[in-house]
Design an enzyme around this catalytic site. Structure first.
Site, PDB file in Angstrom:
ATOM      1  CG  HIS A   1      17.541  30.355  24.333  1.00  0.00           C
ATOM      2  ND1 HIS A   1      17.459  31.155  25.589  1.00  0.00           N
ATOM      3  CD2 HIS A   1      18.826  29.716  24.221  1.00  0.00           C
ATOM      4  CE1 HIS A   1      19.178  30.903  26.218  1.00  0.00           C
ATOM      5  NE2 HIS A   1      19.656  30.361  25.618  1.00  0.00           N
TER       6      HIS A   1
ATOM      7  N   GLY B   1      23.387  30.235  18.563  1.00  0.00           N
ATOM      8  CA  GLY B   1      23.490  32.132  18.344  1.00  0.00           C
ATOM      9  C   GLY B   1      24.659  31.906  18.549  1.00  0.00           C
TER      10      GLY B   1
ATOM     11  CG  MET C   1      23.706  25.836  29.282  1.00  0.00           C
ATOM     12  SD  MET C   1      25.114  25.598  29.636  1.00  0.00           S
ATOM     13  CE  MET C   1      24.743  27.055  30.130  1.00  0.00           C
TER      14      MET C   1
HETATM   15  O1  PAF Z   1      25.356  28.206  25.108  1.00  0.00           O
HETATM   16  C1  PAF Z   1      24.799  26.862  25.120  1.00  0.00           C
HETATM   17  O2  PAF Z   1      23.230  27.477  26.242  1.00  0.00           O
HETATM   18  C2  PAF Z   1      25.890  26.045  25.962  1.00  0.00           C
HETATM   19  O3  PAF Z   1      27.016  26.212  25.973  1.00  0.00           O
HETATM   20  C3  PAF Z   1      25.162  24.769  25.482  1.00  0.00           C
HETATM   21  C4  PAF Z   1      25.600  24.689  23.687  1.00  0.00           C
HETATM   22  C5  PAF Z   1      23.742  24.309  25.207  1.00  0.00           C
HETATM   23  C6  PAF Z   1      26.104  23.074  25.222  1.00  0.00           C
HETATM   24  O4  PAF Z   1      26.050  23.540  26.804  1.00  0.00           O
END
Ligand code: PAF
Length: 284
Positions: free
Chosen positions: A37, A148, A30
């Protein structure tokens, strides 16, 4: 690296690569990318020929009183980070691109688990997650996707959805990345004041102590649970839930003792100030 904003352009970019036999890795995010990430992107870059990082702040997984509006947004910096790790595409669609008719009427749900743990306090959250993740899988045609383990319930539900609905994609779990202090990395850590951040270590400390107790032979479910609760309360955190659950089924171990075959994980959600943090630790 290319930033792509529409579904059609992403398909046009990826289909020829897939036809050439190139493997495609997807890292759904997101945005507000951090080293956690980074570890997902790195894993995809190592495993796959092509890596796509999606940056989409998915409104349908947020409740009315949640932090959708204040969630940090910085696409340029996210794209730079993704590029520096070796991503090939950032897919950053608008809300209108993903949901042209407003909130979708067809959604993916896990009726058994969507209202437990995080889902009990965030109604509708997991169906929003499963729906957008399904769309991202279908749009990208990815062979691999990376999530994650901090969002333990989320990755469990995604794995189950992939199995139940026969998505042709391999899900990879990536270990939690922590600051040196023990704090699990999260985009929401940015909301914490310095003082709240220091106190929030009560979560990781409690989990560490519970794991140490387990490793030293403690098998009492309530004792393990209470170690974490006490550590959060001692740091003036507000416990939302601390549960000892099965790694295999995510069902709760209610009381009594963990048996030799019980693979458990402690799931936690707690508030420090107004910020809700989640974390977990496996007891293996
Ligand atoms: O973990 C996240 O950042 C969100 O829940 C995801 C998997 C990108 C879905 O919007």
């Amino acid at each position: 690296m290319q930033i792509i904003k529409t579904i059609d352009s992403l398909r046009q970019a990826l289909k020829p690569l897939a036809k050439q036999g190139k493997s495609i890795g997807l890292v759904p995010t997101m945005g507000a990318l951090h080293a956690g990430h980074g570890a997902l992107i790195k894993a995809s870059v190592n495993d796959c020929d092509v890596t796509v990082v999606s940056v989409f702040l998915n409104p349908i997984q947020f409740g009315k009183n949640e932090d959708l509006d204040k969630y940090p947004k910085r696409l340029e910096a996210d794209a730079k980070l993704a590029e520096s790790i070796g991503a090939d595409f950032v897919f950053a669609p608008s809300v209108e691109e993903m949901y042209p008719d407003g909130d979708p009427l067809t959604m993916v749900r896990d009726e058994a688990l969507e209202s437990l743990y995080c889902g009990a306090y965030r109604p509708g959250h997991f169906r929003g997650v499963l729906t957008v993740v399904s769309k991202l899988f279908l749009i990208s045609g990815a062979d691999h996707a990376y999530f994650g383990e901090k969002d333990y319930q989320q990755v469990f539900l995604i794995e189950r959805m992939v199995k139940d609905l026969c998505f042709d994609i391999q899900i990879h779990r990536v270990k939690i990345v922590r600051e040196e202090s023990g704090l699990a990395l999260s985009s929401r850590n940015e909301y914490l004041t310095d003082e709240e951040k220091a106190r929030s270590l009560g979560i990781s400390l409690g989990l560490k102590q519970a794991k140490e107790a387990y490793d030293a032979g403690e098998r009492g479910v309530m004792k393990i649970r209470d170690t974490v609760v006490k550590s959060i309360l001692a740091n003036r955190g507000q416990v939302q839930f601390v549960e000892v659950v099965s790694q295999k089924t995510l069902q709760k171990f209610n009381a009594g003792m963990l048996g030799p075959d019980d693979k458990a994980v402690i799931l936690v959600a707690a508030f420090f100030g107004k910020t809700r943090l989640i974390d977990n630790i496996e007891l293996n």
